[in-house]
Design an enzyme around this catalytic site. Structure first.
Site, PDB file in Angstrom:
ATOM      1  N   GLU A  62       0.814  -1.217   0.000  1.00  0.00           N
ATOM      2  CA  GLU A  62       0.000   0.000   0.000  1.00  0.00           C
ATOM      3  C   GLU A  62       0.852   1.273   0.000  1.00  0.00           C
ATOM      4  OE1 GLU A  62      -2.699  -0.398   3.270  1.00  0.00           O
ATOM      5  OE2 GLU A  62      -3.544  -2.276   2.526  1.00  0.00           O
ATOM      6  N   GLU A  69      -5.977 -10.762  -1.055  1.00  0.00           N
ATOM      7  CA  GLU A  69      -6.731 -10.545   0.185  1.00  0.00           C
ATOM      8  C   GLU A  69      -8.234 -10.496  -0.086  1.00  0.00           C
ATOM      9  OE1 GLU A  69      -5.252  -7.220   2.446  1.00  0.00           O
ATOM     10  OE2 GLU A  69      -3.172  -7.579   1.832  1.00  0.00           O
TER      11      GLU A  69
END
Length: 1010
Positions: A757, A874
Site C-alpha cells: 500500500e 486478500e
C-alpha cells in the site's frame, strides 16, 4: 389468581410533529396504586396461573412504589394498558424501544433468564438464549428494541417481563421510547440563541436535539467558537446564523471530523452571517471536516456526509470553510448567493478541500465566490447527480479542479466582463476541468483552466451561444484535450445564431480513453439544428476556433442532423490557427445523419452465468485438491491471535483441509516481528509456519514495508518521524528488519509482499501525466523517498534469493481507475529499474455489486504482457445488503466469477481469501466463505464448483490427447500423498505415490524424497 380491573395514570398523547416537545411514553410507574393492589398477569398459552404480582414498597426506597412479581409459571407476564391511541405498526413506528427498571431479589438462584414482550398476543421481543440478568439486590435499567407490530394488531395491551418458572423480582418505570423523544421542538419562527461571547478556550456546545416539523422554521444562532453536537430532525427549514469563523458542525476536539447525526432532517438548511455578538471575525459561517478524502474514489472515502442528501443555501456574507488535510464535504444540493464564499482551509497550508455536490439530482446555482482564501491551499468541485449546476461568479479559482461525474455543468459567468477586467472567471486557471463520459460542459462564460474532455462540450445555454476556453486574467493559452469519447455538440439556427467553441489556446487529442485504454477512434463534432433552424445554400457556420491545433494525425468524426446536405472543413490557417466550418451545400437531405454511434455505450461489468453448485454441496473434495490438479494455489489468511492454531480441528483444521497456501494476517508485520528496536519476536509467525508444516502448505510472507502497524519506537502513526531518525538511520532500520525477518524463514516462505500500500489514494495526476504515480505519506516515503521501495526489494532478494517478491496494493484492481493506472506505472518503473520483483498483488477487498470481471481480467492480463505475475492476495466480498433474500447467492456468484478469472490467467497462480470465517473477518457484513459456525456458505460452494469444473475439463482434455496417440501404459496422472493421506504439492520425506496409466491400471509406491 382473581383478575381485577385497574385504572391507569392519565396520559394524553400529543400529536407527533406538533409543537409540543416529544417525550417517552410512561406506561406505568405505580405511584397511583395502593400498596397491596393485585396486578393482572397474562400467560402465553393455556393453563392455571400460580404466579403473583402485587404493588409493594420499593425494597431500596421506602418512598417509592413498585410491582413485585413472583413467577411460578413459564410464559407469565404482567399486563399493562397502553396510554396512547396508537395501534399496530403506527405504535412501533413511533416507539421503537421498551424500557423499564428491574430489581432482582437477593433470594434468586438462577441468573440466566429471558426477557420477553408482547403487544396483545404478538411477540415483539425475546432475548436470544438466556442472558445474565444482572446483579441482585440493586436497581438497573433495561431497554429492548421492539419488532414492528403488524398492521392488523389493534391491541392496546402490552405484556412484558422475565420468562421463567422460578423468579422473584421488582419492576418500575415502564416506558415506551421513540428515537425523537429527547428532541426540543421550537415554535414556528422561534430563535434558539446559543450565541455567547467566548474564546477558543471556551467553545459553546450546541447539544440540544432539535425537531423542526414540516412547514415550520427554526432559527439557530451559533457563537464565534461553537461546536454543534446535537441532532437535527424533521422536514422544516433550519436557518443557521453563524456568529464567527469557528462554528463547527461537529466536535471542536475533532475539528469537525466527528459530527452529529442529521439523517432525519429532510428540510432545507440556510446559512447566514450573524454579527450581533462579534463584529470583526475572519468570516461568518460553518466549519466542516472529514476523514481522509479520495477525489477519484468518493464511495471509498471518509467524506463528511452530514449534508449528503440536504439542500443547503449559502447566503450573502456567509462562508463554508474546511479543516486542514485532504477533506471532502458532500452536499446533496448547494446553492450559493452572490457575496457568499465557498472556501478551503482557513489558514496558510497545503490543504486540499473538495465539495461533492449534486447527489439530489436537482438544479442549482453557484453565484458566490469559490476559492481558497489562504495561500497554499486548494479547493475543488466534484459534480455528481443528474441535475444542472450553473456557475455565475467571475472571481473564482477552483484550484484543485473540477470533476464532472454526472449531469451538466453550465459555465455562465460574464465572459466580456472577465476579459475587460482581467478576471479569473467561473473556474480560474489553476486546476484542471475533467468532463467525464456521459456528462456535459456547457455555457456562455469562460473556462480558464486546462480541460480534459471524455464527455460532451455543448456551448450556449437554452439558446445557442459561445463557450470560451480562455484565461483572461493571465493572458496565457489554455489547453483543451479531447479523448476518443469526446463529443463537441454545436446547435445551429442560422449563420448568426449558432454555438461556437472558442479556444484561446491549443486544441489537442489524446488516444487514451477514460479507462486508460488506447483507442483509434477520433473525437466527434455533432451538428444539431434548433427547432426553428432556417438555412440556405452556401451558408457557412464556424463551429470551433482554436489558436492552435496540436498534431496533424487526427481530426473529427462529424455527426450530422437529418436535414440538408453538408460539407465540413477543418481549416488550418496561415497564422497557425485552426477552425471547423460547416457549409450547407443543398437544402435536400443527403442521408448524412443516418450514421449510428456506439460511443455512448456504457458497457457492462461482465456477465455472471447462472452458476449451479448443487453437486458441490455433497462433494467433500477439498478446494486444494482441485487447485493442485490445476497447478494453482488457493489460500487464506491465518490469524493466530483469533483462534488456536495448534488444533487440527476448528479454524486451523479447516484452513489445513481446504487450502494449499496460507498467509499470516498480522503475524509477520513490522510491529509483530520487531516490537522493540533490534529485538525480534517470531511467536505469531512461527504459529503460522506450524500450521503450514502440519498441513503441507506453502506460505506467503506479509509484509516488510508498510505505513501501518509499525511499532511506536519507529513511528506513532506510521507517518510522523516522532523520533527524528535521519534518512540513513531509517534505511538501516528497514534493512536490518528485512534481513532478520526474511533471513529467519529463508527457504521456507514461497514469496513476500515486500512493500504494501505505498500509493496515495489520490492518483488524479495520471489524467494529465500518463506515466505518473504518487506515493502516500509515510515514515518511509516522506523521510527516505521512493528509494525505500527499490532498497527493500534488493535487500529481500539478498536475504532469500529463492523467494518470489511482490508488491501489494488495494483499490488498484480494475482497469480505468486512476490508482490502477498509477500502480501499473510504478510497477513498470520498478521492472525497468531491473529490480528483483516477480509480481503484483491485487487485494480485492470488495462489496457485492463492485466486481467488474472485464476490467479485472484486462488488468491482470496487461501484467502478463510485461512478464509479471498478478495474484489475488486478500479477497473478501462483503454483502451490500445483508438483509436481502438473495444476498448470499449474489455473493456466491461474485466469488465464482472472480475464481474463473483467476483460473483463466496463467500469470495469476494464486488466490487468497482474507480470513477463514465471518466472525474472524476485519470487515462487517459476512464477507467470507464460511459463517461464524464454520459452515460453508454458497460462496464456498461456487468457488468449489469452478475449481471442480476446471479440473474435470483439464482431465478430459488430457485423456483425449492420450487416446489420440493410442499409447497404452502411459502415465495419465501422478498423485502424491503424505503419511496422513493428504495430497502434497512438493515431495518431501516419506511420500505415497499413486500413478494412474492410460490403460486403466495403477501403481502405488512408497518413496522417500530428500
Amino acid at each position: 389468581m382473581r383478575r381485577k380491573f385497574f385504572g391507569m395514570v392519565a396520559a394524553v398523547f400529543a400529536a407527533w410533529c406538533g409543537n409540543s416537545n416529544a417525550a417517552p411514553l410512561t406506561v406505568c410507574d405505580f405511584e397511583n396504586y395502593a400498596v397491596g393492589t393485585e396486578w393482572v398477569l397474562w400467560r402465553n398459552g393455556d393453563g392455571e396461573i400460580a404466579s403473583t404480582a402485587k404493588v409493594e414498597t420499593d425494597p431500596a426506597n421506602p418512598n417509592n412504589k413498585v410491582l413485585h412479581v413472583v413467577l411460578k409459571d413459564w410464559g407469565c407476564h404482567p399486563e399493562f394498558i397502553l396510554p396512547t391511541e396508537l395501534r399496530g405498526k403506527a405504535l412501533t413506528d413511533r416507539y421503537q424501544t421498551v424500557r423499564y427498571d428491574l430489581y432482582r431479589s437477593t433470594e434468586e438462584v438462577d441468573d440466566w433468564k429471558q426477557f420477553a414482550a408482547f403487544i396483545g398476543t404478538q411477540e415483539v421481543y425475546r432475548d436470544e438464549g438466556y442472558p445474565h440478568q444482572g446483579d441482585k439486590g440493586k436497581w438497573q435499567t433495561k431497554a429492548y428494541t421492539l419488532k414492528e407490530v403488524a398492521e392488523d394488531n389493534n391491541s392496546g395491551v402490552i405484556r412484558l417481563g422475565i420468562h421463567h418458572n422460578n423468579s422473584d423480582f421488582y419492576i418500575d418505570n415502564i416506558q415506551l421510547v421513540g428515537e425523537l423523544d429527547d428532541y426540543i421542538t421550537p415554535e414556528d419562527g422561534e430563535t434558539l440563541d446559543y450565541c455567547v461571547k467566548n474564546s477558543s478556550s471556551s467553545y459553546k456546545n450546541i447539544s440540544d436535539n432539535i425537531y423542526i416539523p414540516v412547514g415550520q422554521t427554526a432559527n439557530v444562532r451559533t457563537s464565534r467558537y461553537s461546536e454543534w453536537t446535537g441532532k437535527v430532525a424533521g422536514g422544516g427549514t433550519l436557518n443557521i446564523y453563524a456568529g464567527g469563523e469557528r462554528s463547527y458542525i461537529g466536535t471542536a476536539n475533532s475539528k469537525g471530523a466527528t459530527y452529529p447525526e442529521w439523517n432525519a432532517m429532510t428540510g432545507d438548511i440556510h446559512v447566514f452571517p450573524y454579527k450581533g455578538m462579534e463584529a470583526n471575525c475572519g468570516f461568518y459561517g460553518l466549519l466542516l471536516s472529514s476523514g481522509t478524502f479520495q477525489p477519484d474514489n468518493i464511495e471509498a472515502s471518509r467524506g463528511n456526509t452530514i449534508f449528503a442528501d440536504k439542500k443547503v443555501v449559502l447566503h450573502n456574507g456567509a462562508t463554508i470553510a474546511v479543516e486542514s488535510g485532504t477533506r471532502g464535504i458532500r452536499i446533496g444540493e448547494l446553492n450559493t448567493e452572490e457575496g457568499s464564499v465557498l472556501d478551503g482551509y482557513y489558514k496558510k497550508s497545503s490543504a486540499n478541500s473538495y465539495y461533492v455536490i449534486g447527489a439530489n439530482n436537482t438544479d442549482a446555482v453557484l453565484a458566490g465566490k469559490i476559492y481558497a482564501s489562504n495561500e497554499g491551499n486548494k479547493i475543488g468541485l466534484i459534480k455528481e447527480g443528474k441535475g444542472t449546476y450553473t456557475i455565475t461568479g467571475n472571481d473564482n479559482n477552483i484550484s484543485a479542479g473540477i470533476r464532472l461525474l454526472d449531469g451538466t455543468l453550465v459555465i455562465d459567468n460574464d465572459a466580456a466582463a472577465a476579459q475587460s477586467g482581467k478576471k479569473s472567471g467561473a473556474v480560474g486557471g489553476s486546476g484542471t476541468v475533467f468532463v467525464f463520459k456521459g456528462t456535459t460542459l456547457a455555457g456562455n462564460g469562460n473556462v480558464a483552466a486546462q480541460t480534459e474532455v471524455y464527455g460532451n462540450v455543448a456551448p450556449g445555454t437554452k439558446n445557442p451561444g459561445t463557450l470560451h476556453i480562455a484565461n483572461y486574467a493571465a493572458a496565457s493559452d489554455v489547453n483543451i484535450t479531447l479523448h476518443p469519447e469526446a463529443n463537441i455538440i454545436c446547435r445551429v439556427k442560422n449563420t448568426e445564431e449558432h454555438d461556437l467553441l472558442d479556444i484561446k489556446g491549443t486544441l489537442a487529442y489524446n488516444n487514451k480513453t477514460q479507462d486508460f485504454e488506447t483507442s483509434e477512434k477520433m473525437p466527434r463534432l455533432t451538428i444539431a439544428l434548433t427547432e426553428d433552424a432556417k438555412l440556405t445554400v452556401n451558408d457557412e457556420i464556424t463551429l470551433l476556433t482554436a489558436t492552435k491545433k496540436q498534431g496533424n494525425d487526427w481530426g473529427f468524426r462529424f455527426r450530422y442532423p437529418k436535414d440538408y446536405t453538408w460539407v465540413v472543413e477543418q481549416r488550418e490557417n496561415t497564422d497557425g490557427s485552426y477552425s471547423v466550418v460547416a457549409k450547407v451545400t443543398s437544402l435536400d437531405y443527403s442521408g448524412q445523419g443516418e450514421v449510428e454511434d456506439d460511443d455512448d455505450d456504457t458497457g457492462n461489468k461482465g456477465e455472471y452465468p447462472d452458476d449451479d453448485w448443487t453437486a458441490d454441496m455433497t462433494d467433500d473434495t477439498p478446494l486444494r485438491t482441485y487447485a493442485q490438479k490445476l497447478g494453482k494455489n488457493i489460500g487464506m489468511a491465518v490469524a493466530s491471535y483469533r483462534y488456536d492454531c495448534s488444533r487440527d480441528d476448528g479454524e486451523a483444521g479447516l484452513a489445513g483441509r481446504e487450502f494449499n497456501i496460507i498467509v499470516g494476517e498480522n503475524e509477520m508485520k513490522f510491529d509483530a516481528t520487531e516490537p522493540s528496536q533490534g529485538n525480534f519476536n517470531y511467536g505469531g509467525s512461527d504459529a503460522v509456519m506450524w500450521v503450514a508444516d502440519r498441513f503441507d502448505q506453502e506460505v506467503r510472507g506479509h509484509t516488510l514495508a508498510w505505513h501501518q502497524q509499525v511499532p511506536t519506537w519507529l513511528s506513532k502513526d506510521g507517518k510522523k518521524n516522532d523520533h527524528n531518525f535521519t534518512k540513513r538511520e531509517l534505511l538501516d532500520i528497514l534493512k536490518n528488519h528485512i534481513f532478520n525477518v526474511v533471513g529467519n524463514y529463508k527457504g521456507r516462505i514461497r514469496e513476500w509482499d515486500v512493500c504494501n500500500e505505498v500509493l496515495d489514494d489520490d492518483q488524479s495526476i495520471v489524467r494529465t501525466d500518463p506515466d505518473a504515480y504518487k506515493l502516500r505519506p509515510s515514515i518511509w516515503a516522506t523521510y527516505i523517498g521512493e528509494e525505500f521501495i527499490d532498497s527493500a526489494f534488493v535487500w529481500a532478494h539478498q536475504a532469500d534469493p529463492q523467494a518470489k517478491l511482490y508488491i501489494n496494493e488495494y483499490g488498484a484492481e480494475f482497469m480505468g481507475g486512476t490508482k490502477t493506472e498509477a500502480y501499473f506505472n510504478l510497477v513498470k518503473r520498478l521492472k525497468a529499474s531491473k529490480l528483483p520483483i516477480d509480481g503484483v498483488g491485487l487485494q480485492c477487498h470488495l462489496t457485492t455489486g463492485e466486481l467488474d470481471t472485464l476490467k479485472l481480467e484486462k488488468n491482470i492480463r496487461r501484467y502478463a504482457d510485461i512478464d509479471m505475475k498478478c495474484i489475488i492476495t486478500e479477497l473478501d466480498i462483503a454483502l451490500a445488503n445483508p438483509y436481502a433474500s438473495d444476498a448470499l447467492d449474489i455473493q456466491a456468484k461474485e466469488y465464482g466469477a472472480i475464481t474463473r478469472v483467476f483460473l483463466r490467467n496463467e500469470n495469476c497462480p494464486s488466490m487468497l481469501i482474507w480470513g477463514i470465517s465471518d466472525n474472524h473477518s476485519w470487515r462487517q457484513n459476512q464477507p467470507l466463505m464460511f459463517d461464524s459456525n464454520l459452515k460453508a456458505k454458497p460462496a464456498y460452494y461456487n468457488v468449489h464448483a469452478q475449481l471442480r469444473l476446471a479440473a474435470e475439463k483439464m482431465q478430459e482434455d488430457s485423456i483425449g490427447q492420450i487416446s489420440d496417440n493410442d499409447k497404452a501404459g502411459i502415465p495419465v496422472s501422478v498423485i502424491r500423498m503424505n503419511a496422513n493421506g493428504q495430497i502434497v504439492n512438493t515431495a518431501k520425506g516419506l511420500v505415497i505415490e499413486k500413478r494412474i496409466y492410460s490403460d486403466g491400471s495403477c501403481k502405488v509406491e512408497k518413496k522417500i524424497y530428500k
